[in-house]
Structures are given as C-alpha cells and as structure tokens.
Design an enzyme around this catalytic site. Structure first.
Site, PDB file in Angstrom:
ATOM      1  CE  LYS A  35      -4.502  -0.514   2.134  1.00 33.75           C
ATOM      2  NZ  LYS A  35      -5.363  -0.209   3.260  1.00 33.75           N
ATOM      3  CG  LEU A 268     -37.381   6.891   6.102  1.00 33.00           C
ATOM      4  CD1 LEU A 268     -38.581   7.833   6.104  1.00 33.00           C
ATOM      5  CD2 LEU A 268     -37.614   5.746   7.091  1.00 33.00           C
ATOM      6  CB  CYS A 278     -19.407   1.175   9.569  1.00 35.44           C
ATOM      7  SG  CYS A 278     -17.795   1.869   9.230  1.00 35.44           S
ATOM      8  CE  LYS A 281     -15.726  -1.874  12.093  1.00 33.01           C
ATOM      9  NZ  LYS A 281     -15.842  -0.955  13.226  1.00 33.01           N
TER      10      LYS A 281
HETATM   11  P1  NAD Z   1      -9.279  -0.303   6.714  1.00 34.44           P
HETATM   12  O1  NAD Z   1      -9.239  -1.752   7.003  1.00 34.44           O
HETATM   13  O2  NAD Z   1      -9.702   0.177   5.361  1.00 34.44           O
HETATM   14  O3  NAD Z   1      -7.838   0.317   6.984  1.00 34.44           O
HETATM   15  C1  NAD Z   1      -7.048   0.019   8.092  1.00 34.44           C
HETATM   16  C2  NAD Z   1      -5.586   0.268   7.706  1.00 34.44           C
HETATM   17  O4  NAD Z   1      -4.781   0.127   8.878  1.00 34.44           O
HETATM   18  C3  NAD Z   1      -5.055  -0.717   6.677  1.00 34.44           C
HETATM   19  O5  NAD Z   1      -4.465  -0.027   5.606  1.00 34.44           O
HETATM   20  C4  NAD Z   1      -4.005  -1.527   7.449  1.00 34.44           C
HETATM   21  O6  NAD Z   1      -2.931  -1.946   6.646  1.00 34.44           O
HETATM   22  C5  NAD Z   1      -3.570  -0.506   8.496  1.00 34.44           C
HETATM   23  N1  NAD Z   1      -2.929  -1.080   9.682  1.00 34.44           N
HETATM   24  C6  NAD Z   1      -3.316  -2.144  10.421  1.00 34.44           C
HETATM   25  N2  NAD Z   1      -2.452  -2.351  11.440  1.00 34.44           N
HETATM   26  C7  NAD Z   1      -1.511  -1.389  11.333  1.00 34.44           C
HETATM   27  C8  NAD Z   1      -0.337  -1.072  12.093  1.00 34.44           C
HETATM   28  N3  NAD Z   1       0.023  -1.792  13.156  1.00 34.44           N
HETATM   29  N4  NAD Z   1       0.402  -0.014  11.704  1.00 34.44           N
HETATM   30  C9  NAD Z   1       0.060   0.713  10.628  1.00 34.44           C
HETATM   31  N5  NAD Z   1      -1.034   0.468   9.871  1.00 34.44           N
HETATM   32  C10 NAD Z   1      -1.810  -0.569  10.230  1.00 34.44           C
HETATM   33  O7  NAD Z   1     -10.192   0.340   7.829  1.00 34.44           O
HETATM   34  P2  NAD Z   1     -11.196   1.586   7.691  1.00 34.44           P
HETATM   35  O8  NAD Z   1     -12.419   1.205   6.950  1.00 34.44           O
HETATM   36  O9  NAD Z   1     -10.427   2.798   7.279  1.00 34.44           O
HETATM   37  O10 NAD Z   1     -11.621   1.762   9.218  1.00 34.44           O
HETATM   38  C11 NAD Z   1     -10.728   2.229  10.200  1.00 34.44           C
HETATM   39  C12 NAD Z   1     -11.516   2.500  11.465  1.00 34.44           C
HETATM   40  O11 NAD Z   1     -12.430   3.575  11.232  1.00 34.44           O
HETATM   41  C13 NAD Z   1     -12.353   1.345  11.945  1.00 34.44           C
HETATM   42  O12 NAD Z   1     -12.365   1.319  13.339  1.00 34.44           O
HETATM   43  C14 NAD Z   1     -13.739   1.652  11.417  1.00 34.44           C
HETATM   44  O13 NAD Z   1     -14.758   1.091  12.199  1.00 34.44           O
HETATM   45  C15 NAD Z   1     -13.762   3.153  11.522  1.00 34.44           C
HETATM   46  N6  NAD Z   1     -14.670   3.810  10.572  1.00 34.44           N
HETATM   47  C16 NAD Z   1     -14.727   3.382   9.286  1.00 34.44           C
HETATM   48  C17 NAD Z   1     -15.566   4.022   8.385  1.00 34.44           C
HETATM   49  C18 NAD Z   1     -15.670   3.552   6.958  1.00 34.44           C
HETATM   50  O14 NAD Z   1     -16.571   4.006   6.263  1.00 34.44           O
HETATM   51  N7  NAD Z   1     -14.803   2.685   6.483  1.00 34.44           N
HETATM   52  C19 NAD Z   1     -16.350   5.113   8.811  1.00 34.44           C
HETATM   53  C20 NAD Z   1     -16.247   5.536  10.127  1.00 34.44           C
HETATM   54  C21 NAD Z   1     -15.407   4.871  11.010  1.00 34.44           C
END
Ligand code: NAD
Length: 448
Positions: A35, A268, A278, A281
């Site tokens: 990435k 709706l 999201c 979970k």
């Molecule tokens: P994602 O899985 O798309 O991205 C997570 C990233 O973290 C990945 O690129 C992964 O390689 C990286 N990562 C994991 N461990 C790591 C480490 N030790 N060091 C560095 N990088 C590391 O996740 P996401 O969808 O962006 O969601 C992230 C958080 O935000 C979650 O808790 C999710 O619930 C929350 N969230 C997501 C959304 C959404 O629409 N996707 C909206 C609001 C909140």
C-alpha cells in the site's frame, strides 16, 4: 500543525489527505508495504471520488508523505491519529488488536514533548483509558523514557464511503472526547478551517458544531449513531415486508412518513438491508458491550435479525418467479455494499451469492468497480462479467444489488432480448419500473 495518521484505509487515508489539503503537514503510516509503495507512487489504494487528485496536490507541495516507519511518523506528529481497522470477532466483540499494536508502538517511540493521541478508529466504550494504559506500557518497555507528555482524545469518524472526501470537508458535527482541555484545544485548532467551513461547498452556513464530551460519551456517540441508522433501515424494511403482503407501496409510504420532520426522509429506502464495514460490526459491538454490562438489547437484536432476513428476500422473490433455482442463471447488477466504493466488506451480495450457489444456481455479476479492476476481490462462486450485456446473456433473472448511478442508463431493451426470461428483482427500489415493464421485464421491487 504536524500530523501523523496511522492506518491508511478508508478513514485514515481520507483524513490524512484532507488534513494536508487544509494546510497541515501530514505523514501517513501503514504497515502494509504494498500500500505504501502504491501511495508513494501517487496511486490511491482505495476507490473514493476526488481522493487521488487531492493526494497528488498535497504530495506535490510536500505536505503529505507516506511511510511504513511508525517511529518517523510519531516523531513528526504533534497529533497522532490511530485509524486502523477494528473488525468484528466471531463473538461480535470488536477486535482491537490493531489498535493495541499501534498504541504500544506509539509508546515505545514517544520521546520528549507533548502529543495528542487520537482514537479515530471505532473502538469499544472505555478504549480511551485503555489506549492510555497501553501507550504507558509501551513507554515503560524502554529505559530512560525521559519527560514524555500525552493525552488521549476520542474523535469518532462519521464519513460515508463513496462521499468520504465531501463528508470530511462538510461535516455535520465534529465530536471530541477527552479529559484534557489542552488536548481539546489542540484538536479545535487542527479542525478550525473545517469548523469555519473554509473548505466547505457552502461557506454561508454557520460554523460546524463541535461536540466536546468525556471519552466514554464520544465513543458511545459513534456506536449510537450507527445503531440508530441501522435500526432505521431495518424499520423501513420491516414496513416494506408488510407492504408486500397488503398491497401498499413502500416508496409512497416512505415519502408520506419522511415528510414528518420528526422522522426525516433519509435512510427510509427499503431494500435488501445494510452491510459494509461499519453498521454490521458496530451494532454487534454495541450489543456485546451491553451484554458485558448485564443489559439485553432487545431492539438492537431485532434490527440485526430483520437485516439478516432482508438479504434473503431476493432469493424468496426469485423462487416465487422461477420456482426451482437449480440450473438457473442469475445475474447480479452490483456487488459492492453500496455505490461509489470498492468496499466488499459484509456486502449483501456475498450472502446472496452463497445462497444461490447452495440452491444450485449459476451466478454471474457485473459491477462497475469490481469488473474493471480485474481483481477477484476474494469472491468465489460468481463469474464476473466485463459489461452489462454479457451479464444479461442467457440469464433467467437479474437482481439489482447495488444502486450504481450508471445502472439507470443501461440498455435494458437489449439486455431483455439477451435473457432467457426477462425478470428483474430490484433489490434497492432504484430502477425505473415503468421503463423496464415497457421493455418487457417482469419487475419486482421490495415492498411495492
Ligand atoms: P481499513 O481496514 O480500510 O484500513 C485500516 C488500515 O490500517 C489498513 O491499511 C491496514 O494496513 C492498516 N494497519 C493495520 N495495522 C496497522 C499497524 N500496526 N500499523 C500501521 N497500519 C496498520 O479500515 P477503515 O475502513 O479505514 O476503518 C478504520 C476505522 O475507522 C475502523 O475502526 C472503522 O470502524 C472506523 N470507521 C470506518 C468508516 C468507513 O466508512 N470505512 C467510517 C467511520 C469509522
């Protein structure tokens, strides 16, 4: 300000890119080398409208960098965002191991000075204090840690995939939870260009409300918001199922109730239920937390149960129309959990594919993003077609799974002529029914 964002997924990358755009100096850290290589070469690892352009602009002026080296990011940032994934464990509990790993590494890499550590990941209530403890553990793992000061802030994210950049520049509120006034003041400074709407599409609006709370309340706001929205969709889906039986039209019903300002017209749209990374979970995590504290969430359990059943409604409708599905070919229009994203996490399409396979049907699919990417996206039991005509060819029925705008402009007349029987189940009540019927389709929506 100097910012470090750890985790460059849908939330972290958008946050990092947008903060760089409004003038901050951002380093994005990810432990996925592929990435980081991609992002360094100027490519976005995710599909999100508008993101690539902003990424280039900030990288070109030196305000946005990418690295796998967390120590570099921690040394750089005054504000350190944790934005790693928190997927669900089989128990429904949130898997916080990535947050834990990052918090520990922050601790081992903190040196003198003051830092604000921001939980942007959606984390179980109580995680703010837990993160502080893990950072302290990391700090204590190394000798002579000197004078290090930090505070933890919960800053839940409300962006929607598919319009994440727009949402970041046009937030409806910013939630900041902390026990430290100093940390809150720094976060307010960080977000001031967004609060003052300097980058919004309507600068005439009042400043964005900033909701300052304690840590636990900020964490609860995120779960409560998603649980409410998921429940609202399950509610309208339940009403749609009753409409199907009594001969009412859910689209008219939704309009009629949505004009009541106490109800509102958003969320709706009846269909095949919620999915994605999201809602599923987060609602399970909230149920799990409640259970841990001795409370049974009857309403939230029902919202989950309705959603589970809703995904199978298209199968019921296909059986109603085609009777035996064994040996039939079903074409899915759309695979991603919603339009304008490449995210397949917990997409309703996955359950539909699995059920159709189990019943002996052949499943084909066309999705604007999945078909073009040439990647399997981890899918099995489905043939990915390159275009809508190839999808329609020899199909016994089509199912609209994702409401991509481009599906409104398909050549349905031609598609009908290629099918064994022109049946279409509109799983999102999205298509133009009278046009489809004019082209000879037997059209079935949800609750109409
Ligand atoms: P994602 O899985 O798309 O991205 C997570 C990233 O973290 C990945 O690129 C992964 O390689 C990286 N990562 C994991 N461990 C790591 C480490 N030790 N060091 C560095 N990088 C590391 O996740 P996401 O969808 O962006 O969601 C992230 C958080 O935000 C979650 O808790 C999710 O619930 C929350 N969230 C997501 C959304 C959404 O629409 N996707 C909206 C609001 C909140």
């Amino acid at each position: 300000m100097r910012v470090c964002v750890i985790g460059t997924g849908y939330v972290g990358l958008v946050t990092g890119v947008c903060l760089a755009h409004i003038g901050h100096n951002v380093i994005c850290v990810d432990n996925n080398e592929e990435k980081v290589k991609l992002m360094k070469s100027g490519q976005s690892p995710i599909y999100e409208p508008g993101l690539s352009k902003l990424m280039h602009e900030s990288a070109d002026v030196g305000r946005l960098e990418f690295t796998v080296d967390l120590a570099t990011g921690v040394a750089h940032g005054e504000v350190l965002f944790i934005a790693v994934g928190t997927p669900a464990l089989p128990t429904g509990e949130s898997d916080t191991r990535y947050v834990e790993a990052v918090a520990r590494s922050i601790g081992t890499n903190l040196y003198q000075g003051y830092k604000v550590i921001v939980n942007k990941s959606t984390v179980p209530i109580g995680s703010g204090d837990w993160v502080r403890m893990i950072v302290m553990d990391g700090l204590n793992e190394r000798p002579n840690n000197g004078k290090v000061e930090f505070d933890v802030v919960s800053n839940p994210e409300f962006l929607r995939e598919g319009s994440a950049v727009y949402d970041t520049f046009n937030p409806e509120r910013i939630v900041l939870g902390s026990n430290s006034n100093k940390a809150i003041a720094m976060m307010q400074e960080l977000y001031s260009p967004l609060v003052e709407r300097k980058f919004a599409n309507n600068t005439a609006l009042n400043p964005v409300p900033v909701v300052v709370t304690d840590l636990n309340s900020a964490e609860m706001i995120k779960y409560a918001a998603n649980a409410f929205l998921a429940t609202k969709i399950s509610f309208i889906n339940e009403v749609a199922n009753i409409c199907d039986r009594v001969g009412a039209d859910i689209t008219q019903v939704a309009k009629g109730i949505g004009l009541d300002s106490r109800i509102g017209n958003k969320f709706l749209q009846a269909g095949i239920g919620w999915g994605g990374s999201c809602f599923p979970k987060d609602i399970l995590a909230l149920i799990h937390t409640a259970t841990d504290y001795g409370y049974e969430t009857e309403l939230l359990n029902a919202a989950v149960a309705v959603n589970k059943h809703q995904r199978l409604i298209v199968i019921e409708k296909l059986q109603q129309e085609l009777k035996i599905l064994k040996g039939k070919t079903i074409g899915l229009l759309g695979l991603t959990f919603k339009p304008n994203t490449d995210d397949m996490r917990d997409a309703p399409s996955l359950v539909i594919i699995e059920q159709l396979n189990r019943l002996g049907a052949k499943v084909k699919a066309y999705d604007p993003i999945v078909s073009q990417s040439g990647l399997s996206h981890g899918l099995s039991g489905v043939i990915i077609e390159a275009n809508p005509e190839m999808l329609a060819d020899s199909c016994d029925a089509l199912v609209l799974v994702t409401g991509w705008q481009e599906f409104l402009k398909l050549d349905f007349e031609r598609m009908a002529s290629l099918m064994v029987s022109p049946v279409i189940i509109d799983g999102r009540n999205f298509l133009n029914r009278s046009q489809l019927e004019f082209f000879g389709f037997r059209y079935l929506g949800i609750g109409r």
